[in-house]
Each structure stands twice: as structure tokens, then as C-alpha cells.
Write an enzyme that holds these catalytic residues in place. Structure first.
Site, PDB file in Angstrom:
ATOM      1  N   ASP A   1       0.851  -1.189   0.000  1.00  0.00           N
ATOM      2  CA  ASP A   1       0.000   0.000   0.000  1.00  0.00           C
ATOM      3  C   ASP A   1       0.888   1.240   0.000  1.00  0.00           C
ATOM      4  OD1 ASP A   1      -2.937   0.943   1.903  1.00  0.00           O
ATOM      5  OD2 ASP A   1      -1.618   2.169   0.698  1.00  0.00           O
ATOM      6  N   MET A   2       0.721   2.060  -0.996  1.00  0.00           N
ATOM      7  CA  MET A   2       1.545   3.264  -1.069  1.00  0.00           C
ATOM      8  C   MET A   2       1.151   4.229   0.052  1.00  0.00           C
ATOM      9  SD  MET A   2       3.157   2.157  -3.558  1.00  0.00           S
ATOM     10  CE  MET A   2       4.315   3.498  -3.729  1.00  0.00           C
TER      11      MET A   2
ATOM     12  N   ARG B   1      -8.363  13.544   6.319  1.00  0.00           N
ATOM     13  CA  ARG B   1      -9.253  13.527   5.177  1.00  0.00           C
ATOM     14  C   ARG B   1     -10.646  13.877   5.676  1.00  0.00           C
ATOM     15  NH1 ARG B   1      -8.842   8.086   2.011  1.00  0.00           N
ATOM     16  NH2 ARG B   1     -10.214   7.726   3.735  1.00  0.00           N
TER      17      ARG B   1
ATOM     18  N   ASP C   1      -3.393   2.306  -5.815  1.00  0.00           N
ATOM     19  CA  ASP C   1      -2.119   2.315  -5.090  1.00  0.00           C
ATOM     20  C   ASP C   1      -1.911   1.084  -4.212  1.00  0.00           C
ATOM     21  OD1 ASP C   1      -3.906   2.894  -2.963  1.00  0.00           O
ATOM     22  OD2 ASP C   1      -2.220   3.762  -1.872  1.00  0.00           O
ATOM     23  N   GLU C   2      -2.674   0.047  -4.438  1.00  0.00           N
ATOM     24  CA  GLU C   2      -2.567  -1.147  -3.581  1.00  0.00           C
ATOM     25  C   GLU C   2      -2.533  -2.401  -4.426  1.00  0.00           C
ATOM     26  OE1 GLU C   2      -5.603   0.060  -0.055  1.00  0.00           O
ATOM     27  OE2 GLU C   2      -5.409  -2.051  -0.552  1.00  0.00           O
TER      28      GLU C   2
ATOM     29  N   CYS D   1       7.076  10.261 -17.197  1.00  0.00           N
ATOM     30  CA  CYS D   1       6.713   9.202 -18.143  1.00  0.00           C
ATOM     31  C   CYS D   1       6.425   7.928 -17.365  1.00  0.00           C
ATOM     32  CB  CYS D   1       7.832   8.952 -19.136  1.00  0.00           C
ATOM     33  SG  CYS D   1       7.491   7.503 -20.166  1.00  0.00           S
TER      34      CYS D   1
ATOM     35  N   CYS E   1       8.998   4.815 -18.223  1.00  0.00           N
ATOM     36  CA  CYS E   1      10.387   4.728 -17.769  1.00  0.00           C
ATOM     37  C   CYS E   1      10.626   5.580 -16.527  1.00  0.00           C
ATOM     38  CB  CYS E   1      11.333   5.163 -18.882  1.00  0.00           C
ATOM     39  SG  CYS E   1      11.070   6.865 -19.398  1.00  0.00           S
TER      40      CYS E   1
ATOM     41  N   HIS F   1       8.661  11.549 -26.871  1.00  0.00           N
ATOM     42  CA  HIS F   1       9.146  10.513 -25.962  1.00  0.00           C
ATOM     43  C   HIS F   1       8.225   9.290 -25.972  1.00  0.00           C
ATOM     44  CE1 HIS F   1      11.169   8.885 -22.438  1.00  0.00           C
ATOM     45  NE2 HIS F   1       9.968   8.645 -21.921  1.00  0.00           N
TER      46      HIS F   1
END
Length: 683
Positions: free
Chosen positions: A12-13, A60, A115-116, A614, A617, A629
Site C-alpha cells: 500500500d503506497m 481527510r 495504489d494497492e 513518463c 520509464c 518521448h
DNA sequence: CATTGTCGAAAA
DNA sequence: TTTTCGACA
């Protein structure tokens, strides 16, 4: 087969959107920060808060204004507004980046949100155990916690007490691997994350939340009972909402410990079979749900609320917003098609309206046959009109959404043809659907050289920063390669200049081929003038002739190159110098004589001004170079398709795994099938 | 006026 | 197929 066989990880970020913003604007690092969407009303709604701001009491659910009150020096970064609504593209792209890193550790990965992701690393753990000699040391789990215990006790029990528990040992190796995974995520993306390591998804998720940010937590089976003793049932995934609340109430249990004392009979009396056994099991730390292999989402949607006086009252306002949504979804579907070679077959149109003082929400499905904005917008408006228009022609719409689903894999087309006609290569890493036999059949316009390991675009250090071990060395780069690179550069230049989008057949995705053929047919030609191509005698519209000639040119290059490569392969081991021309390049009229040099010249220096990250990359690319690119990445994918390599560009670990599993998947002639095989579920 | 915008899963 | 729920930024 036991419920403790697997080693499951939840990554989890940490306050993800904030991290994304911090990395895009380094001056934000270390400062209290929140990400808000919109700001007109009370400073906007906060959707992410970094840890510096959390320390100052910002949470939040606050509005931007409240956060400012709590913490005057807080930085509020706004989600970009595109077409009048919040645009989350940035975060989706960043999430993809992370997922790709995670995927290099195991194909058995399930993305749970932007994000998980859940990872099943049972295989990797077994391998690590086999190959490891000594005992796991404390310094291998520096950033690891052990729920309801300490690292010292944990290792002591493993190795010194004579109590070594097989399951705990697996989790210990899991933690060592996850330390590496998280380090790789940080190294390759610049984002920190937290992780939970356990024998199942629910416990991994729970564990992950115990120590944040930038930490990981092991939850062993034998620490479950202690942890659960005072753990509110709401902390368990899927029990955090209404059901969990009603369950607490009905059974009179506040903690998991109390839940575990409820008899099976009692649970079965109150709940259906499935729910009862879920509750009974999870109260004992048991969860049998497998980690699925899914890297891409099953649906793509966008929506917008129109609260209060913002309600849409007229046909004009409806069509306006329907259009905005249609544009966004069209754009996202098109991008998804290019990345994942799939197309949604259905949209569902969601709307809510005020009916005598109450908000009523409904949805209707509709077939999706085109990415055309007008088509989507008109279909959507038709549905809204039918369902929401009042007798007097007015509306009161408070919410609009369009969601695409029922994705189907598109048929694969000849690589080089698809390049020139569709300009798209499938990104196999994102494939979730089992490849059908026909998908592997490439038209034989160009003979594909199986032994090809010449990665024109992957020099000793390619743009991705990966060492391309199979690429041939610079010495034997051929003039052909240089010509081809120049050709690609020129091609993309032309492509950008001639903005005209190529027509594609929506269902087959090989439109260009067919549409060109159709246009070549007498009587079916468009109003545009056509010329006969000297090479193939086809009638080609004047505006497409330049591109068409390029097509023949590339065809020849590819064939010649294929031949050269065979010569090289036969001679390099004995005499590197024989067989091919020296790499002396003629730069003549081309602006850059190699793509590598081009990229170096254009991207190597530090970026000034606006940059974009990007997602392929993870480099910051100057905004004005970004299109170019992206072309580079496309060219690389296409090149890889045209020149399949035997070893897939993924980690050795996976290659070994796959080899161990053996059997099918190895017979393919191209990289595509191999890659697909790598990421199939273990079953 | 008011969290909002997305996702997945499962019940209805 | 439609609605509701749960999750997360």
C-alpha cells in the site's frame, strides 16, 4: 493443503497522491501537504494528507479551509481540472508504474486499487529458503515489524528456542523479500510504501496498516489471537461499513476476540452460508480467498456530481457535461486499447436525479461499438433523456457517470502492418486474458527471425535504465539499424505533423489494413485523390502516400536486417569483424543518426520548465518533448514485436519460476506468448 | 446546495 | 441487468 501454505503480501503506497505531488514538485517535500479536488467551495475536498500534515491534525474529510485553520502553513495541491472535472490521470499513471515494479517480482499479483496490490510470493519464498544458507539476520528485516511481538523474539523463536515454526519461517523469508520489493519500488519510482506479510489477504491488509509509513509488518498466525483480542471488528476488510456495524450490534461484539467466541451455529442462524463461514474463519485468522492475477482494471469510468444548485436543469447543460464525460472516457479507452489491446463492449450510464425532494439514482447499460466521442455522447444523452426528461422538457440531474466494461481482447495483427496502420503494439505485460491460439498467428508479411536478439532501441544502457543483456554490442550495430532508427524518427515526425487520425475497425482493430484495401477498391474511394503505388500497385490516397512509401521502405529494411542478423549470428563468435560493415555512420540529412543519440541529446540534461513523468520509464520529460518521448516507447514495443527475443524482459526469478513450472508456454515463436505464459495463474 | 471520483463484488 | 455496498485517494 493448509490455510497457512501461502505467503501473501499487501503493498500500500503511503499517502499516495501526496507522494505523487511531492515527487513532481520537490520543494513540497517535508512540508505538510494535502491534495484537494476543486477549491471553489471551502477550499476543496481533501482526498490525501501526508504525514507531516497528519501530525498537525489534518485529516481527510476536512475541507481545504479547515486544514488551513488547523495548519496555516499547509500546502494544498489541487487535482488538475480537465474538461471541468477532476482529472486523476496523473495518479493512475503513477500507480501503473508501481504495479510494474511489483510485477517484476511475481505475476501472481492483484491490483486492488490505484495504489494497492496483493502479491502471492509463496513460490519466491520457497526458492529463497532453498537457496539460503544461514539464518535470517536482524539486519535483513530492518524495516519490518512483527505484530504483537518483536523482531528479536520472532527470530529467537525461529532459530534459538527449538520452537521453529514452518509457517513463521515462511513469513520471515517473505519479509526479507518484501524488504527488497519495497526497496525496488522506491528505487525505481521514488515512492515509499508500506506492506503487510501474512498467510492470507485479510491478514496482510490488516498487518499493513499496523505500521506506517514506509514500514512493513509480519502478522503470524500465532499472534492473531493476541492481536484480535482488542481489535474492533471494523478494522477487518469488508467489515468497515454498514455490515460490520450491524454485525457488532446484532451479535453484541465489538472486537474480533469477541466474534471468535460466537458459535458457528449462532453465525449460521443469522447469516447465509457464505457470510457465516467467512466470519467464523476470519475470527480465527483464516481467509481462503486466493490472490488473483489482475494487473489492469475491469472497468473504466468517469463521473461527476452536480450537488444542490449545480443540478443540471436543461438539455443544453446535460449535453455539455455528457460531452465532457464522453471525451474523457473515449480518451481513456483509446489509451487502454493501445496499452492492453482490448476494447470494452458495454457502457453503463449512471445518473441520479431529484424526484419530489429525494435523490434517486439509476443506471442503464448500452452497447459500446466505437470510441467515437460523438457516438458515445449521443448514446448517453439518449439514455438520460429517456429516463430523466420531464414532460415539460426540463431535467434535474445531480449526478452523471459513464462506465465502460466487458472488455474483450482484440485480435492481434501483423506486427509491422499494425505499426504503420494502427501504430499500436500490445503491451503484453498488462495482459490478463488467456491468449487464444489465433492471437498468436502473425501474418507472414515479414519473416520474423526467432533468433533475433538485436534490440536496436536497447543499447548497453537503454532509456529504461535496464541492462539489456541480450542486445548485441555496439560494434555490430549495422548501418541498417541506423537507417531504420532514422526512419523511425522521421516517421514519427511525419506522424505528428499529419495529425490525421488513422481509421480503425473497431471490432478487429486492424482497420487500417482493411480500410486501405477498401479505399483501394474501385468505386469505394473517398473524395480524396488517389495514386497508384509503384511497389504494390495499390491505389493509395495522396495524403497517405508518404506514409505508405515509408511502409515499403521499412519492410525492406526489416528483411535486409533479418538476413544480416543471420550472418552476424553465424560469424560473431569466431570473428566479430567479419560479416558486416563497420558501424561508420552517414548522417547526411537526418537530424540525428541514431535514436540513442537523439534521446541523449534531448533528454539527458536536467529538465527545465514543465516536465511530465513518463509512466513507462519513470523519467521526467520536458513537456514539449513528451509526445516524441511516447513515440520512442511505442517504437521500442513495436521493434520488440518485430524482433521477438527468447528471454522475456522480466526478472530472472520469474524466468526460473516459469521454467520450473515447465510444460506449455515455451513453444511460442514470439515473446508475446511467453510473456503471457509467465503471468498466468499458477492454478 | 456539498466530498468527490473511481474501482470491485455481490445482492436483488 | 440494476442496485447497493465497501474501499481508497
Amino acid at each position: 493443503m493448509s490455510h497457512t501454505d501461502r505467503v501473501v503480501v499487501l503493498v500500500d503506497m503511503d499517502c499516495f497522491y501526496c507522494q505523487v505531488e511531492e515527487n513532481l514538485n520537490l520543494s513540497l517535500k517535508g512540508k505538510p501537504l494535502a491534495v484537494v479536488q476543486y477549491n471553489a467551495w471551502k477550499g476543496g475536498g481533501i482526498i490525501a494528507v501526508n504525514y507531516a500534515a497528519r501530525d498537525r491534525g489534518v485529516t481527510r474529510h476536512m475541507r481545504g479551509d479547515e486544514a488551513k485553520q488547523k495548519c496555516p502553513e499547509i500546502e494544498l495541491v489541487q487535482v488538475p481540472n480537465v474538461r471541468g472535472k477532476a482529472d486523476l490521470t496523473k495518479y493512475r499513471e503513477a500507480g501503473k508504474l508501481v504495479a510494474n515494479v511489483l510485477q517484476s517480482f511475481t505475476g501472481l499479483l492483484e491490483r486492488a486499487s490505484v495504489d494497492e496490490a496483493y502479491l502471492d510470493i509463496t513460490e519466491a519464498v520457497a526458492q529463497r529458503r532453498d537457496s539460503s544458507k544461514g539464518e535470517i539476520q536482524l539486519n535483513q528485516i530492518k524495516n519490518t515489524h512483527v505484530a504483537a511481538s518483536t523482531n528479536m523474539d520472532f527470530l529467537y523463536n525461529l532459530y534459538s528456542s527449538g520452537l521453529c515454526d514452518e509457517n513463521n519461517l515462511k513469513l520471515a523469508y517473505g519479509a526479507v523479500i518484501v524488504e527488497e520489493i519495497r526497496a525496488a519500488v522506491f528505487e525505481q519510482t521514488g515512492y515509499t510504501c508500506s506492506a503487510g506479510i501474512a498467510h492470507n489477504k485479510i491478514l496482510a491488509k490488516l498487518a499493513c496498516g499496523l505500521n506506517k509509513p514506509n514500514k512493513q509488518t509480519i502478522l503470524t498466525n500465532d499472534n492473531v489471537q493476541q492481536l484480535f483480542e482488542n481489535l474492533p471488528v471494523q478494522k477487518i476488510r469488508s467489515l468497515g461499513g454498514k455490515f460490520g456495524a450491524s454485525l457488532s450490534e446484532d451479535l453484541g461484539v465489538a472486537t474480533m476476540g469477541e466474534l471468535s467466541k460466537v458459535s458457528e451455529k449462532e453465525l449460521r442462524k443469522r447469516y447465509d452460508e457464505k457470510t457465516a463461514s467467512f466470519l467464523f474463519n476470519i475470527a480465527r485468522g483464516i481467509d481462503l480467498e486466493p490472490v488473483k492475477t489482475r494487473l489492469v482494471s475491469k472497468s473504466i469510468g468517469c463521473c461527476k456530481t452536480f450537488p444542490g444548485k449545480n443540478a443540471l436543469l436543461t438539455a443544453e447543460s446535460i449535453t455539455h457535461w455528457v460531452h465532457e464525460l464522453a471525451e474523457e472516457i473515449s480518451e481513456r479507452l483509446q489509451k487502454d486499447f493501445e496499452e492492453n489491446n482490448r476494447k470494452a463492449k458495454q457502457i453503463s450510464i449512471v445518473f441520479s436525479q431529484e424526484v419530489n425532494g429525494k435523490d434517486v439514482s439509476n443506471s442503464r447499460v448500452h452497447p459500446l461499438t466505437s470510441h467515437d466521442v460523438e457516438k458515445i455522447a449521443q448514446d448517453t444523452f439518449g439514455v438520460i433523456k429517456k429516463n430523466c426528461m420531464k414532460p415539460n422538457g426540463s431535467f434535474c440531474v445531480k449526478y452523471l457517470g459513464i462506465h465502460a466494461s466487458k472488455f474483450e481482447e482484440c485480435r492481434k495483427v501483423n506486427a509491422i502492418t499494425s505499426f504503420f496502420k494502427v501504430g499500436v503494439a500490445k503491451n503484453e505485460r498488462n495482459s490478463v486474458v488467456e491468449t487464444k491460439p489465433e492471437d498468436n498467428v502473425l501474418d507472414s508479411t515479414v519473416e520474423l527471425d526467432e533468433n533475433s536478439s538485436d534490440l536496436i532501441f536497447l543499447n548497453e544502457k537503454d532509456v529504461d535504465g535496464n541492462a539489456s543483456k541480450d542486445s548485441i554490442s555496439n560494434e555490430i550495430r549495422t548501418e541498417q539499424s541506423d537507417k531504420k532508427e532514422s526512419f523511425f524518427l522521421q516517421y514519427f515526425e511525419n506522424l505528428r505533423k499529419s495529425k490525421s487520425p488513422v481509421k480503425r475497425d473497431f471490432n478487429t482493430s486492424r482497420i487500417l489494413e482493411e480500410s486501405v484495401e477498401e479505399e483501394a477498391m474501385p468505386g469505394t474511394s473517398t473524395t480524396e485523390d488517389a495514386e497508384v503505388c509503384e511497389e504494390c500497385s495499390e491505389s493509395i490516397p495522396v495524403s497517405e502516400m508518404a506514409t505508405h512509401k515509408d511502409f515499403h521502405f521499412a519492410l525492406k529494411l526489416n528483411q535486409e536486417e533479418s538476413l544480416n542478423r543471420k550472418t552476424v549470428a553465424a560469424t560473431t563468435t569466431k570473428n566479430k569483424d567479419s560479416g558486416i560493415k563497420p558501424k561508420k555512420r552517414k548522417s547526411h540529412d537526418m537530424p540525428h543518426n541514431s535514436l540513442t543519440k537523439f534521446l541523449k541529446n534531448n533528454y539527458a540534461d536536467e529538465s527545465i520548465g514543465n516536465v511530465r513523468l513518463c509512466s513507462e520509464c519513470n523519467r521526467n520529460i520536458p513537456e514539449n518533448e513528451f509526445a516524441s518521448h511516447l513515440d520512442y516507447h511505442m517504437a521500442k514495443r513495436i521493434h520488440l514485436e518485430m524482433n521477438p527475443v527468447k528471454s522475456a524482459p522480466i526478472s530472472e526469478k520469474n524466468a526460473i519460476n516459469s521454467a520450473k513450472k515447465g510444460k506449455k508456454g515455451k513453444t511460442s515463436s514470439g515473446s508475446s506468448k511467453n510473456l503471457t505464459a509467465f503471468f498466468k495463474p499458477v492454478s
